[in-house]
Design a protein around this motif. Structure first.
Motif, short mmCIF file in Angstrom:
data_model
loop_
_atom_site.label_atom_id
_atom_site.label_comp_id
_atom_site.label_asym_id
_atom_site.label_seq_id
_atom_site.Cartn_x
_atom_site.Cartn_y
_atom_site.Cartn_z
N TYR A 160 16.44 57.44 40.45
CA TYR A 160 16.70 57.97 39.10
C TYR A 160 17.80 57.26 38.32
O TYR A 160 17.99 57.51 37.15
CB TYR A 160 17.02 59.45 39.18
CG TYR A 160 15.81 60.26 39.58
CD1 TYR A 160 14.77 60.47 38.68
CD2 TYR A 160 15.69 60.79 40.86
CE1 TYR A 160 13.65 61.17 39.04
CE2 TYR A 160 14.57 61.50 41.23
CZ TYR A 160 13.55 61.69 40.31
OH TYR A 160 12.43 62.39 40.66
N ARG A 163 17.49 50.40 37.77
CA ARG A 163 16.38 49.69 37.15
C ARG A 163 15.17 49.71 38.08
O ARG A 163 14.05 49.97 37.68
CB ARG A 163 16.83 48.25 36.89
CG ARG A 163 15.76 47.37 36.32
CD ARG A 163 16.26 45.93 36.26
NE ARG A 163 17.30 45.77 35.26
CZ ARG A 163 17.92 44.62 35.03
NH1 ARG A 163 17.62 43.55 35.73
NH2 ARG A 163 18.86 44.53 34.12
N LEU A 166 13.38 53.09 38.02
CA LEU A 166 12.63 53.31 36.79
C LEU A 166 11.31 52.52 36.83
O LEU A 166 10.25 53.04 36.49
CB LEU A 166 13.48 52.86 35.59
CG LEU A 166 12.92 53.18 34.20
CD1 LEU A 166 13.02 54.67 33.94
CD2 LEU A 166 13.63 52.40 33.12
N ARG A 167 11.41 51.29 37.28
CA ARG A 167 10.22 50.43 37.31
C ARG A 167 9.23 50.91 38.37
O ARG A 167 8.02 50.90 38.16
CB ARG A 167 10.63 48.98 37.59
CG ARG A 167 11.41 48.41 36.43
CD ARG A 167 11.79 46.97 36.65
NE ARG A 167 12.36 46.44 35.41
CZ ARG A 167 12.56 45.16 35.19
NH1 ARG A 167 12.26 44.27 36.11
NH2 ARG A 167 13.07 44.75 34.04
N ARG A 169 8.82 53.97 39.47
CA ARG A 169 8.15 55.18 39.00
C ARG A 169 7.10 54.84 37.93
O ARG A 169 6.03 55.43 37.88
CB ARG A 169 9.18 56.16 38.44
CG ARG A 169 9.99 56.85 39.53
CD ARG A 169 10.90 57.91 38.95
NE ARG A 169 12.02 57.32 38.23
CZ ARG A 169 12.52 57.81 37.11
NH1 ARG A 169 12.02 58.90 36.57
NH2 ARG A 169 13.55 57.23 36.52
N PHE C 95 7.94 60.02 31.28
CA PHE C 95 9.23 59.43 30.95
C PHE C 95 9.64 59.89 29.55
O PHE C 95 8.81 60.28 28.74
CB PHE C 95 9.14 57.89 30.93
CG PHE C 95 9.19 57.24 32.29
CD1 PHE C 95 9.07 57.99 33.45
CD2 PHE C 95 9.37 55.88 32.40
CE1 PHE C 95 9.11 57.39 34.70
CE2 PHE C 95 9.40 55.27 33.65
CZ PHE C 95 9.27 56.02 34.79
N GLU C 99 13.35 56.01 27.90
CA GLU C 99 12.99 55.31 29.13
C GLU C 99 11.80 54.38 28.90
O GLU C 99 11.74 53.28 29.42
CB GLU C 99 12.67 56.31 30.25
CG GLU C 99 13.91 56.96 30.84
CD GLU C 99 13.58 58.10 31.80
OE1 GLU C 99 14.36 58.30 32.74
OE2 GLU C 99 12.57 58.79 31.60
N LEU C 103 12.04 50.32 29.34
CA LEU C 103 11.33 49.87 30.55
C LEU C 103 10.99 48.38 30.45
O LEU C 103 10.37 47.92 29.50
CB LEU C 103 10.05 50.68 30.72
CG LEU C 103 9.22 50.38 31.98
CD1 LEU C 103 9.99 50.79 33.23
CD2 LEU C 103 7.89 51.08 31.93
N GLU C 106 15.70 46.67 30.71
CA GLU C 106 16.80 47.60 30.93
C GLU C 106 18.14 46.87 31.02
O GLU C 106 18.23 45.79 31.60
CB GLU C 106 16.58 48.38 32.24
CG GLU C 106 15.21 49.02 32.40
CD GLU C 106 14.22 48.08 33.08
OE1 GLU C 106 14.50 46.87 33.15
OE2 GLU C 106 13.17 48.56 33.54
N LYS C 115 22.17 53.72 29.75
CA LYS C 115 21.27 54.27 28.74
C LYS C 115 21.94 54.53 27.40
O LYS C 115 21.27 54.55 26.37
CB LYS C 115 20.67 55.59 29.25
CG LYS C 115 19.57 55.39 30.29
CD LYS C 115 18.87 56.71 30.56
CE LYS C 115 17.88 56.56 31.70
NZ LYS C 115 17.38 57.86 32.17
#
Lengths: 309, 395, 520
Positions: A160, A163, A166-167, A169, C95, C99, C103, C106, C115
């Protein structure tokens, strides 16, 4: 009575660290889009190599022994999981069938190797596990409890807050979207599967070593890998929820082990098998109750083909 | 065009299966070679690679491949007796595949089938055909449960089947063992009672000798003690082939298997179909256990309670290898039984019999992406016959 | 410095069995809105995928500012400041907006995602271009129009200045389309260059500076919009004069076939109802069309009508017979044929052969079934007849695997199968989506023939041209309600558009008044 409670806690801690690690492994694979039903087999391979490493490092410094054998177990699981990654990512194979093949193969491989190591017809390996166990406040605690907690925190942060998470998921939810922003879906899925192999391998080792001093690989890991899958689903593919799900399932599993020695339970005269059945029945009930609210990654189980959009 | 197309589809399926088998066996040989090498190496005496190779080949691979023919007098009976349940579990998995379901639960359904058959034989002392019926019913119920969970709760049948494999195994063992005093449990052998004679007269399936003359010759000599179970299995495979390919019920289940949504659109009740086909698959697996245990070749061992019966999982290899074709299942089951029996005849001091399991595991692994071979072969055939693909437009 | 910011020269891309792009040249000037026009299957998407790095061309070169470039993947495209809004949005639904935007691009701080800085930049961009997007919302919770803006923000966040829009208006309301056009003009004024892929001529006339036309994978030429008419463009696109109208004689309507009363259907996506209290009738010999923007309850309505989904309340009667309690099969038997919206998901078992699919709704009748067994000879005969009658083309005739057929022929197979059943009611949902003009004309004729033979047709369509040309009566659906009923001869596309966007609503009594006031 307090002794019995201590025993229950001991086993619950033992099993929950195993189930949690393996379920976290499954989570990484599925979050990247690959169903890893091969966890059972990965655990067997990890357990086997871990045990062999423990035998080889016998007599060494305990810290080194633990480090070497845990890493060996993890790497073995990782390498074995590569077979799943290759089949399901590069060759776009059916992930469930590929995983099933690896489960069947794992037990066979483990038995062949164990028999070879023994030089006999028996696939039982003996080892000493004293390096893995500490006594904290009167409870035998094994090193995997700490390793598991570290993995839990790491898993949460990776998934969570980084990077990579995120990728990863994104690839499990909508690989086309990930691809369109230049993310290498294949690479992410490899990472997911290899992480699951690493955690699964260590989990298998953690199941075998702390509890007993010899293991017959004929029984593999007796369905723990599948139970971990149920833990993962019950934990809704989320590290913290997986943690609690693992404890819940372990309680049932532990009852089987202490049923004979706990007075109020042994008075019931239930056969041990009833308790063995319980976690599986519990998981079915739980799955049925939570089925409507599944948070499964949307693209799991679907091979990603760059050509098709 | 029509014939070429059919030929192409059929040939590419068979060829891709053969390729899987060949690769599986090749890996098996490599493992045998390595084991042989390590045995020689650890013996500490000088040796040549030819020795290593010869041992791997003569005492390992050749016996694996010979299967029952290595010791045909006993082997043939074992192989045929094993092939019967394998055909059934293979059909079980194959039938579920046709409906788009992965019946990994054949092992559990087989377990329940065994319980049903043995309970009727040992406790109720019923004639064998009623015992067989019981094995079907028990297996069918155990198959229908995951079907029910799938249809009404949308839980993947794979996960449910796995759970019910274990639940079934523990339950059956508990019931048979009964704390050491179960009616079906013989404490001396730690197995279920041997059936077929004495008070259990008529509980076993008749032997092939009923078809043979008084003094059989040749193969008949080796097979006269073998039960007729194998014929039941083959007949059911043929019936299943007809049901799947020639009936409207088969049309429906295949439609469900290819596309649940399109089947629903066509007014096919997918819930009914899922439960029904899982029940049928379960019944088939259960029948396999009935065929095996009522043949009197083995007894159930309730104390071996941590692993599921191998026939259930081998059914997956059998089905995959046959591309879920019921007729193909007969042959692939014979093959798996063959190498399994052969595995047992390898020189055990060099080669553990589980090498046969490795070969079959590799075959399943290869079958997972058999489609790849199929497409390649199909293209190859087209090229050989010089057929042009008449693809028109579209993407 | 070259005149063109992007130049694609002589691009050829071959897929197995088809030349998707055949020697195509496309030149994009800086600061222009350049339309790419072609029918479905003309090769527009393939060409753009080549430009965006998703496919590699077999022949041809790409130049950026006069220098040759190689675009191997979307990252390369991004590095060249090329961005794309895909026809099917590439957004991760679970998301947040933020996000999704970051993506693949980042920022991190000590290995952890950063963020806050990204959020500020997104808010700034959103304000600057009037996009009005909330970065913290989950994508699954926002409207389709908003999702498109997220896609636009993805390009802006990456500082792209060559923006590709792939069929961006299909999912938008007329009002949203106007807004989008304005946003695009704003980008062009700022010096960004825009490639606008579409098959809608009106939009090109409204917003584009130049237009490149493709037909069946071939390059037809590039024109200045100010020099051409709509008719010229359509001639270039299709290769012949297309009369976008259907010949249809007036006929007398007969008895009521379908009567829907107070139908309410729950939604699967949200807690609200997807269809709210809908009532109408369809009579023999008429085509009634439900018009509306995608996602206003049409899909749910049809699924409830045909029995694929459960209803909450209301009644559906076919010749007076109540259907609501009946199964899908029983409804079909009662006299309802259904050309489904999604031909791959519902209309065909893709891995079945063509002949097997042609009996998908009839295999259980005695014509094809005898004592539980399939009558394969009857199925073959049936297939041969339908293939002939509806001109269904395929590689191997009846035994072709349906998956390998082209979209147009798949659709012809479905339309043929359903119309051949000669049920009194045909429910056709977007029957021409994604097809080329030839197939569209064919299917339109078949629907009209069905109506002329005294049957009832209920057509659900998103294409206003189709709605206007085919129907005898038009019902506009907005947010699950019927908001107006119109006679196609007395209404205009503009008026329908207003109702479809929810700007107006009437019931039958005030309908005439509204029209009168609009006329003033």
């Amino acid at each position: 009575m307090p002794n019995e409670i201590l025993l229950l806690i001991k086993y619950t801690l033992l099993y929950s660290s195993v189930l949690m690690m393996v379920a976290l492994g499954g989570m990484f694979a599925e979050r990247s889009g690959i169903i890893n039903i091969a966890l059972e087999g990965i655990m067997v391979i990890g357990g086997l190599i871990g045990v062999l490493a423990t035998q080889m490092t016998h007599g060494m410094n305990p810290v080194i022994q633990v480090a070497v054998s845990v890493i060996a177990a993890g790497l073995a699981g990782m390498i074995y999981s590569m077979l799943l990654a290759f089949a399901s990512i590069n060759l776009k194979a059916d992930q469930t069938i590929g995983g099933t093949a690896l489960n069947i193969l794992a037990t066979a491989i483990a038995m062949v190797i164990a028999k070879r190591v023994n030089g006999s017809q028996s696939s039982k390996l003996d080892y000493t596990n004293s390096s893995f166990i500490f006594n904290v406040f009167g409870i035998d605690v094994n090193v995997f409890l700490f390793i598991g907690l570290v993995f839990l925190i790491l898993s949460f942060v990776i998934l969570y807050r980084t990077r990579l998470g995120l990728r990863l998921r994104a690839c499990g939810e909508h690989p086309q979207a990930a691809d369109s922003v230049g993310i290498n879906v294949y690479k992410m899925r490899y990472i997911g599967v290899l992480l699951s192999g690493f955690l699964g391998g260590i989990g298998g080792f953690a199941y075998i070593v702390p509890a007993v001093q010899s293991w017959n690989f004929e029984v593999g890991v007796a369905g723990m890998g599948f139970l971990a899958l149920a833990v993962m689903i019950f934990g809704q593919w989320h590290p913290i929820k997986i943690f609690f799900a693992a404890i819940f399932f372990s309680l049932f599993k532990s009852l089987a082990n202490i049923a004979d020695s706990v007075s109020f339970l042994s008075r019931l005269q239930w056969p041990k098998e009833i308790y063995n059945m319980m976690p599986f029945i519990a998981s079915m009930v739980v799955l049925a109750l939570t089925s409507g609210r599944s948070k499964a990654p949307k693209a799991e189980g679907i091979p990603y083909d760059k050509g098709s959009r | 065009m029509n014939h070429l197309e059919k030929l192409k589809r059929g040939l590419s399926t068979v060829l891709s299966a053969l390729i899987s088998v060949a690769i599986g066996l090749a890996f098996g040989f490599i493992i045998l070679f390595l084991l042989s090498l390590s045995t020689y190496a650890s013996a500490g005496e000088p040796f040549t690679l030819k020795q290593v190779f010869d041992t791997a080949y003569n005492e390992g691979f050749l016996r694996l491949m010979k299967g029952c023919f290595y010791m045909v007098r006993r082997g043939l009976k074992t192989e045929i007796s094993q092939a019967a349940p394998l055909i059934m579990t293979g059909l079980s998995v194959a039938f579920a595949f046709k409906t788009g379901l992965f019946n990994i639960g054949a092992a559990g359904q087989y377990t329940l089938g065994a319980f049903g058959a043995l309970y009727c034989a040992i406790v109720l002392k019923l004639p064998w055909y009623l015992c067989l019926l019981a094995s079907v019913l028990f297996g069918a119920v155990w198959g229908a449960i995951p079907g029910f969970f799938k249809a009404y709760f949308k839980i993947n049948e794979v996960i449910t089947s796995i759970m019910f494999n274990w639940i079934g195994l523990y339950a059956v063992n508990t019931l048979i063992y009964g704390g050491g005093t179960g009616a079906m449990y013989c404490a001396k052998t730690t197995k279920t009672w041997v059936i077929g004679s004495g008070v259990y007269e008529g509980t076993t399936i008749p032997n092939i000798s009923v078809f043979l003359s008084e003094k059989p010759q040749g193969l008949g000599l080796y097979l006269k003690d073998t039960s007729i179970a194998i014929f039941f299995a083959i007949i059911i495979a043929i019936i299943l082939y007809i049901i799947i390919n020639k009936t409207t019920f088969g049309y429906e289940i295949r439609a469900c298997g290819h596309s649940q949504t399109a089947a629903k659109y066509a007014g096919i009740s997918e819930k009914r179909n899922i439960i029904l086909s899982m029940a049928i698959a379960g019944g088939l697996a259960g029948f396999g256990a009935g065929l095996y245990y009522l043949s009197g070749v083995a007894e159930w061992q309730p104390l071996v309670s941590t692993s599921l019966p191998g026939f259930g999982f081998d059914g997956i290899s059998v089905a995959l290898l046959a591309s879920s074709n019921p007729i193909g299942v007969i042959f692939s089951a014979l093959f798996i039984a063959h190498i399994d029996v052969g595995g047992g005849y390898m020189n055990a001091s060099f080669f553990p019999r589980e090498i046969a399991d490795i070969v079959s595991g590799i075959i399943i692994y290869l079958c997972a992406f058999m489609l790849l071979f199929k497409t390649a072969i199909s293209k190859g055939i087209s090229r050989v016959f010089g057929a042009k693909k008449e693809l028109e437009g579209g993407k | 410095m070259s005149e063109y910011i992007i130049e694609m020269r002589n691009i050829t891309k071959v897929f197995p069995g088809i030349k998707a792009n055949d020697n195509i040249t496309l030149q994009l000037k800086k600061g222009e809105i350049h339309a790419l026009l072609g029918e479905n299957g003309a090769g527009k998407s393939t060409l753009m995928s080549v430009l965006f790095g998703l496919y590699q061309p077999d022949e041809g070169k790409i130049f950026k500012d006069g220098k040759e470039v190689k675009i191997n993947n979307p990252n390369d495209a991004n590095a060249l400041k090329i961005g794309m809004v895909h026809q099917h949005f590439k957004l991760v639904e679970v998301f947040t907006v933020l996000e999704n935007i970051i993506l693949g691009a980042e920022d991190t701080n000590m290995g952890l995602l950063e963020k806050n800085r990204a959020r500020k930049k997104v808010l700034m961009l959103s304000q600057k271009y009037g996009l009005n997007v909330n970065p913290n919302a989950l994508v699954e919770d926002i409207s389709v129009g908003m999702q498109q803006r997220v896609e636009i923000l993805k390009m802006l966040y990456r500082n792209n200045d060559i923006l590709i829009f792939d069929e961006p208006t299909a999912v938008l309301t007329p009002q949203e389309i106007d807004d989008l056009m304005e946003i695009m003009r704003g980008f062009a004024r700022e010096g960004k260059s825009i490639l606008f892929i579409t098959h809608k001529l009106n939009e090109i006339m409204a917003v584009a500076d130049r237009c490149t036309v493709l037909r069946k994978g071939k390059y037809m030429g590039t024109v200045d919009i100010k020099d051409v008419t709509k008719e010229d463009l359509s001639q270039m696109m299709v290769g012949r004069q297309v009369s976008f109208t259907v010949d249809k004689m007036d006929i007398q309507t007969g008895k009521t076939v379908l009567e829907v009363k107070n139908l309410t259907v729950p939604s699967k996506l949200h807690k609200n109802n997807a269809v709210k209290n809908v009532s109408f009738t369809v009579r023999e010999g008429e085509i009634v069309c439900i018009a509306g923007i995608e996602g206003n309850g049409q899909t749910e309505f049809v699924q409830a009508l045909t029995g694929l989904e459960k209803i909450k309340s209301g009644s559906i009667k076919l010749y007076g017979k109540e259907l609501t309690k009946l199964s899908i099969r029983q409804r079909a038997k009662s006299g309802m044929a259904h050309i489904p919206e999604d031909r791959h998901k519902h209309g065909l078992v893709l891995d079945y052969t063509l002949e097997q699919n042609l009996v998908l709704q009839r295999y259980w009748t005695n014509e094809f079934k005898k004592a539980g067994f399939i009558r394969s000879k009857a199925i073959r005969k049936h297939a041969v007849r339908l293939i002939e009658q509806f001109d269904i083309r395929s590689g191997q005739g009846p035994i072709t695997i349906s998956r390998s057929m082209s979209g147009g022929n798949q659709q012809k197979a479905i339309v043929g199968r359903e119309i051949d059943r000669s049920e009194p009611l045909v429910v056709a949902v977007q029957p021409t989506r994604g097809l080329d003009v030839g197939a569209i004309e064919f299917i339109h004729q078949e629907l009209v023939k069905t109506r002329d033979s005294g049957k009832a047709v209920l057509l659900v369509s998103l294409e206003l041209d189709e709605v206007m040309n085919l129907s005898d009566r038009i019902l506009v659906m907005y947010e699950g309600k019927i908001v107006g009923e119109f006679d196609p001869k007395k209404t205009t596309v503009q008026e329908l558009g207003l109702y479809m966007a929810g700007g107006k609503r009437t019931n039958e009594q005030t309908n005439e008044q509204t029209k009168a006031s609009l006329a003033k």
